[in-house]
Design a protein around this motif. Sequence first.
Motif, short mmCIF file in Angstrom:
data_model
loop_
_atom_site.label_atom_id
_atom_site.label_comp_id
_atom_site.label_asym_id
_atom_site.label_seq_id
_atom_site.Cartn_x
_atom_site.Cartn_y
_atom_site.Cartn_z
N ILE A 247 28.73 -22.44 -5.85
CA ILE A 247 30.15 -22.21 -6.18
C ILE A 247 30.50 -20.74 -5.99
O ILE A 247 31.52 -20.40 -5.37
N VAL A 248 29.65 -19.87 -6.51
CA VAL A 248 29.92 -18.44 -6.39
C VAL A 248 29.92 -18.01 -4.93
O VAL A 248 30.77 -17.22 -4.50
N ARG A 249 29.00 -18.56 -4.12
CA ARG A 249 28.96 -18.20 -2.70
C ARG A 249 30.24 -18.64 -2.00
O ARG A 249 30.83 -17.87 -1.22
N ARG A 250 30.68 -19.87 -2.25
CA ARG A 250 31.89 -20.37 -1.58
C ARG A 250 33.11 -19.56 -2.00
O ARG A 250 33.97 -19.25 -1.17
N CYS A 251 33.19 -19.22 -3.28
CA CYS A 251 34.35 -18.48 -3.76
C CYS A 251 34.34 -17.04 -3.27
O CYS A 251 35.40 -16.47 -2.98
N THR A 252 33.17 -16.46 -3.15
CA THR A 252 33.07 -15.09 -2.61
C THR A 252 33.47 -15.06 -1.15
O THR A 252 34.08 -14.08 -0.69
N ALA A 253 33.15 -16.12 -0.41
CA ALA A 253 33.58 -16.19 0.98
C ALA A 253 35.11 -16.25 1.07
O ALA A 253 35.71 -15.70 2.00
N LEU A 254 35.74 -16.88 0.09
CA LEU A 254 37.20 -16.94 0.04
C LEU A 254 37.81 -15.61 -0.37
O LEU A 254 38.80 -15.16 0.21
N ARG A 255 37.23 -15.01 -1.39
CA ARG A 255 37.77 -13.80 -1.99
C ARG A 255 36.64 -12.78 -2.14
O ARG A 255 35.98 -12.72 -3.19
N PRO A 256 36.36 -11.97 -1.12
CA PRO A 256 35.22 -11.05 -1.17
C PRO A 256 35.25 -10.09 -2.35
O PRO A 256 34.20 -9.59 -2.77
N GLU A 257 36.42 -9.83 -2.91
CA GLU A 257 36.51 -8.86 -4.00
C GLU A 257 35.84 -9.35 -5.27
O GLU A 257 35.66 -8.56 -6.22
N ILE A 258 35.45 -10.62 -5.33
CA ILE A 258 34.81 -11.11 -6.55
C ILE A 258 33.28 -11.05 -6.47
O ILE A 258 32.60 -11.45 -7.42
N ALA A 259 32.76 -10.53 -5.38
CA ALA A 259 31.30 -10.45 -5.23
C ALA A 259 30.69 -9.63 -6.36
O ALA A 259 31.16 -8.54 -6.69
N GLY A 260 29.63 -10.15 -6.95
CA GLY A 260 28.87 -9.41 -7.95
C GLY A 260 29.49 -9.34 -9.32
O GLY A 260 29.00 -8.59 -10.18
N LEU A 261 30.53 -10.11 -9.57
CA LEU A 261 31.16 -10.05 -10.88
C LEU A 261 30.25 -10.66 -11.96
O LEU A 261 29.48 -11.57 -11.71
N ARG A 262 30.38 -10.15 -13.15
CA ARG A 262 29.55 -10.60 -14.27
C ARG A 262 29.96 -12.03 -14.67
O ARG A 262 31.15 -12.33 -14.86
N VAL A 263 28.98 -12.88 -14.80
CA VAL A 263 29.23 -14.27 -15.21
C VAL A 263 29.38 -14.32 -16.73
O VAL A 263 28.53 -13.81 -17.47
N LEU A 264 30.46 -14.95 -17.17
CA LEU A 264 30.73 -15.06 -18.60
C LEU A 264 30.31 -16.41 -19.17
O LEU A 264 29.94 -16.49 -20.35
N ASP A 265 30.39 -17.46 -18.34
CA ASP A 265 30.11 -18.79 -18.88
C ASP A 265 29.95 -19.78 -17.73
O ASP A 265 30.39 -19.52 -16.59
N HIS A 266 29.33 -20.91 -18.04
CA HIS A 266 29.24 -22.06 -17.13
C HIS A 266 29.81 -23.26 -17.87
O HIS A 266 29.51 -23.47 -19.05
N ARG A 267 30.62 -24.06 -17.18
CA ARG A 267 31.25 -25.21 -17.83
C ARG A 267 31.18 -26.44 -16.93
O ARG A 267 31.20 -26.31 -15.70
#
Length: 317
Positions: A247-267
């Motif tokens: 999920i993080v890889r796909r979303c980072t490909a969409l929005r590169p500015e979110i790369a490396g952001l701190r994970v707060l939770d999984h749901r």
Amino acid sequence: MERELGCDVLVIGGGVAGLTTAVVLAEGGVRVRLWTRDPVEGTTSAVAGGLWWPYRVEPVESARAWALRSLDVYEELAERPDTTGARMAEGVLGETALDDVGAWAAARLPGLRPATAGEYPGGSGVWARLPLIDMPAHLPYLRERFLAAGGVVEARTAADLAGTGAPVVVNCTGLGARELVPDPSVRPVRGQLVIVENPGVRTWTVSTGADGAPAYVLPQPGRLVLGGTAEEDAWSTEPDPAVADAIVRRCTALRPEIAGLRVLDHRVGLRPARDAVRLERAVLPDGTVLIHNYGHGGGGVTVAWGCAEEAAKLATG
């Protein structure tokens, strides 16, 4: 006619469908009790991304009508976002051309336009301004609105739809309807989310990539909601680390500015899918009037108010 429960209508289910239906009934002058197995914060609705747009909800024409009615309400609620959890936000529906949207939405959303290459570098997209609902804030708002209208909330699980002591029962149990009705046609579609810190992203993006895997980035107060999955007939509510990484890889490909952001939770949430929303009236052998309002799939938030008003008419008509 009132029975021993002391209300006119009993609503079973404390997610967005149940709460919204209870609000419509109570504000219409009906004495309502709501039974919920889980606190609102523990329902499937609390995990929803909260973007208004019909997704995996049938029948299409009815869903569009319910969605448009809900749009009216969310636009009004968006005038008080800090109280209601609803706001209007701009973003891109990816892999979508303007002609794909349909006249039903285009006539009601005049700001629709093709996304620019800067807004959506991955291909064709539609720029839209849609309601984006912060569900952990919106659900408590609905509960407090229901209580203010004279409603009563009980932490209680229904074992049967008959013999509740209420003359009218509205069944908004979602996936629980599979066992309660019973209705084996209700099945789970598993959705997993990753919650990360928000570095200042204000627009949302929804995409279905070439591999068919969904990806979306939804800015909510203090966080970003990254998704997602749509796993048919999957019952596990435990987050899968490998799925989260994808999920993080796909979303980072969409929005590169979110790369490396701190994970707060999984749901994880289990969408209550059905071939068609069940919104209908029946009479049980004991004389209880039963209204079904479940099977909203991935569109529960989107169609909530339209379905609630229809269910309320069936319950009081």
